[in-house]
Scaffold this active site. Structure first.
Site, PDB file in Angstrom:
ATOM      1  N   TYR A 190       0.849  -1.061   0.053  1.00 37.41           N
ATOM      2  CA  TYR A 190       0.072   0.109  -0.059  1.00 37.41           C
ATOM      3  C   TYR A 190       0.930   1.495   0.096  1.00 37.41           C
ATOM      4  CZ  TYR A 190      -4.340   2.477   0.475  1.00 37.41           C
ATOM      5  OH  TYR A 190      -5.483   3.287   0.373  1.00 37.41           O
ATOM      6  N   LYS A 200      -3.117   8.723   2.231  1.00 36.49           N
ATOM      7  CA  LYS A 200      -4.319   8.584   2.863  1.00 36.49           C
ATOM      8  C   LYS A 200      -4.195   9.348   4.565  1.00 36.49           C
ATOM      9  CE  LYS A 200      -6.867   6.538  -0.025  1.00 36.49           C
ATOM     10  NZ  LYS A 200      -7.829   7.210  -0.871  1.00 36.49           N
TER      11      LYS A 200
HETATM   12  P1  NAP Z   1     -12.098   3.392  -8.941  1.00 36.24           P
HETATM   13  O1  NAP Z   1     -13.203   2.947  -9.406  1.00 36.24           O
HETATM   14  O2  NAP Z   1     -10.724   3.015  -9.692  1.00 36.24           O
HETATM   15  O3  NAP Z   1     -12.131   4.634  -8.775  1.00 36.24           O
HETATM   16  C1  NAP Z   1     -10.924   5.848  -8.532  1.00 36.24           C
HETATM   17  C2  NAP Z   1     -11.167   6.923  -9.333  1.00 36.24           C
HETATM   18  O4  NAP Z   1     -10.268   7.952  -8.996  1.00 36.24           O
HETATM   19  C3  NAP Z   1     -11.311   6.737 -10.764  1.00 36.24           C
HETATM   20  O5  NAP Z   1     -12.520   7.173 -11.174  1.00 36.24           O
HETATM   21  C4  NAP Z   1     -10.329   7.500 -11.416  1.00 36.24           C
HETATM   22  O6  NAP Z   1     -10.521   7.904 -12.645  1.00 36.24           O
HETATM   23  C5  NAP Z   1     -10.111   8.866 -10.311  1.00 36.24           C
HETATM   24  N1  NAP Z   1      -9.086   9.305 -10.512  1.00 36.24           N
HETATM   25  C6  NAP Z   1      -7.673   9.008 -10.577  1.00 36.24           C
HETATM   26  N2  NAP Z   1      -6.905  10.017 -10.865  1.00 36.24           N
HETATM   27  C7  NAP Z   1      -7.915  11.071 -10.973  1.00 36.24           C
HETATM   28  C8  NAP Z   1      -7.470  12.429 -11.528  1.00 36.24           C
HETATM   29  N3  NAP Z   1      -6.345  13.085 -11.786  1.00 36.24           N
HETATM   30  N4  NAP Z   1      -8.497  13.308 -11.763  1.00 36.24           N
HETATM   31  C9  NAP Z   1      -9.841  12.711 -11.419  1.00 36.24           C
HETATM   32  N5  NAP Z   1     -10.161  11.495 -10.921  1.00 36.24           N
HETATM   33  C10 NAP Z   1      -9.094  10.573 -10.849  1.00 36.24           C
HETATM   34  O7  NAP Z   1     -11.625   2.686  -7.514  1.00 36.24           O
HETATM   35  P2  NAP Z   1     -12.312   2.948  -5.813  1.00 36.24           P
HETATM   36  O8  NAP Z   1     -11.768   1.593  -5.176  1.00 36.24           O
HETATM   37  O9  NAP Z   1     -13.770   3.196  -6.192  1.00 36.24           O
HETATM   38  O10 NAP Z   1     -11.498   4.151  -5.434  1.00 36.24           O
HETATM   39  C11 NAP Z   1     -12.418   5.117  -4.883  1.00 36.24           C
HETATM   40  C12 NAP Z   1     -11.668   5.712  -3.463  1.00 36.24           C
HETATM   41  O11 NAP Z   1     -11.930   4.742  -2.650  1.00 36.24           O
HETATM   42  C13 NAP Z   1     -10.025   6.066  -3.835  1.00 36.24           C
HETATM   43  O12 NAP Z   1     -10.078   7.338  -2.996  1.00 36.24           O
HETATM   44  C14 NAP Z   1      -9.755   4.852  -2.900  1.00 36.24           C
HETATM   45  O13 NAP Z   1      -8.380   5.060  -2.391  1.00 36.24           O
HETATM   46  C15 NAP Z   1     -10.715   4.514  -1.872  1.00 36.24           C
HETATM   47  N6  NAP Z   1     -10.832   3.417  -1.072  1.00 36.24           N
HETATM   48  C16 NAP Z   1     -10.918   2.282  -1.897  1.00 36.24           C
HETATM   49  C17 NAP Z   1     -10.827   0.882  -1.430  1.00 36.24           C
HETATM   50  C18 NAP Z   1     -10.881  -0.385  -2.060  1.00 36.24           C
HETATM   51  O14 NAP Z   1     -10.441  -1.299  -1.355  1.00 36.24           O
HETATM   52  N7  NAP Z   1     -11.248  -0.365  -3.386  1.00 36.24           N
HETATM   53  C19 NAP Z   1     -10.703   0.940  -0.037  1.00 36.24           C
HETATM   54  C20 NAP Z   1     -10.640   2.148   0.796  1.00 36.24           C
HETATM   55  C21 NAP Z   1     -10.679   3.360   0.209  1.00 36.24           C
HETATM   56  P3  NAP Z   1      -9.225   7.172 -13.729  1.00 36.24           P
HETATM   57  O15 NAP Z   1      -9.613   5.502 -13.777  1.00 36.24           O
HETATM   58  O16 NAP Z   1      -9.494   7.940 -14.875  1.00 36.24           O
HETATM   59  O17 NAP Z   1      -7.876   7.214 -13.059  1.00 36.24           O
END
Ligand code: NAP
Length: 257
Positions: A157, A164
């Site tokens: 991570y 974070k």
């Molecule tokens: P996700 O579907 O891949 O979403 C992440 C989003 O961030 C994507 O839409 C991505 O767009 C966007 N992004 C990245 N760089 C960007 C930029 N420069 N400008 C605007 N958007 C941008 O994955 P997710 O798991 O749902 O993640 C959402 C949030 O939840 C994140 O903060 C992640 O760290 C958090 N989270 C996830 C988990 C997990 O296990 N999945 C657990 C805890 C927290 P692109 O695809 O275009 O890059």
């Protein structure tokens, strides 16, 4: 929180139908919110537009959070179209793939900068842009997504744990700044969920399996579990909560080993 009708929410971070932000957008739409969704680049626009149509989201706007010009344009458009805003969902994180494997000590200056800028500074930038519109609504709610890797070490991570930690500190400082205007700022700390971003973390499957086997509830969480808390934080049901990092992780974070 405003009692203006309709209530309006900006949801960022929908990459596809597995995205946590997509579950949140659906939950808010079901609660009666009018929605604006953002996308980055043509490929994602092609994915986000049909999803927006599914939930009747009227506005689908470009916003790369690494660009001040994109952020300014986003809020100019929202100002023209809506004039006010009740909720901002920040569901965005990015780090280079090579920085999500191996040793943290090998992260270079550019990898550090990019991860912190995209994953933590972006909350501050969106909050600043949204502030006048949230104020115009008489208050509002800003919600971001974080992970327990901010406090404890999870293999691979790495830099995202540092990002974070910064994000969670931003939540507290923003909550203190914006509280007098009736604007609440909170983070949901989600347990591991299989999404596009998660796939970029080496051996994420192991983390997922471990969470499912060891969490007190003996399961992983779903995007819908996370969205249920986001809905609460977005509405008057969450009106007394600000500056917090709230876990939705089936209890995983209470374990010592
Ligand atoms: P996700 O579907 O891949 O979403 C992440 C989003 O961030 C994507 O839409 C991505 O767009 C966007 N992004 C990245 N760089 C960007 C930029 N420069 N400008 C605007 N958007 C941008 O994955 P997710 O798991 O749902 O993640 C959402 C949030 O939840 C994140 O903060 C992640 O760290 C958090 N989270 C996830 C988990 C997990 O296990 N999945 C657990 C805890 C927290 P692109 O695809 O275009 O890059």
């Amino acid at each position: 929180m405003s009692d203006s009708t309709p209530r309006r929410a900006l949801v960022t971070g929908i990459a596809n139908e597995r995205s946590i932000a997509w579950a949140i957008a659906r939950a808010l739409a079901a609660d009666g919110f009018e929605l604006a969704l953002t996308f980055v680049g043509d490929a994602l626009e092609r994915r986000v537009r049909p999803l927006a149509a599914e939930i009747g989201a009227g506005l689908v706007l470009p916003c790369d959070v690494n660009s001040d010009a994109d952020i300014a344009q986003l809020f100019t458009t929202l100002g023209e179209e809506w004039g006010n805003l009740d909720v901002v969902v920040h569901s965005i994180a990015f780090a280079r793939r090579e920085d999500l494997m191996g040793r943290f000590i090998d992260t270079d200056r550019e990898g550090f900068r990019l991860a912190l800028d995209t994953s933590a500074y972006s909350l501050l930038a969106l909050a600043r842009g949204a502030h006048p519109l949230l104020k115009a609504a008489g208050g509002g709610s800003i919600i971001t997504l974080t992970f327990e890797g901010s406090r404890r070490v999870f293999p691979n991570y790495n830099i995202m744990g540092v990002a974070k930690a910064a994000l969670e500190a931003c939540v507290r400082y923003l909550a203190a700044d914006l509280g007098p205007d009736g604007i609440r700022v909170n983070a949901i700390s989600a347990g591991p969920i299989k999404t596009l971003s998660a796939a970029g973390i080496r051996n994420f499957r192991d983390m997922l399996r471990f969470a499912g086997e060891r969490a007190p509830l003996r399961r992983t969480v779903s995007p819908e579990d996370v969205a249920a808390l986001a809905r609460l934080l977005a509405t008057t049901d969450g009106s007394g909560i600000t500056g917090q990092v709230l876990p939705v992780d089936a209890g995983l974070s209470i374990l010592g080993i």
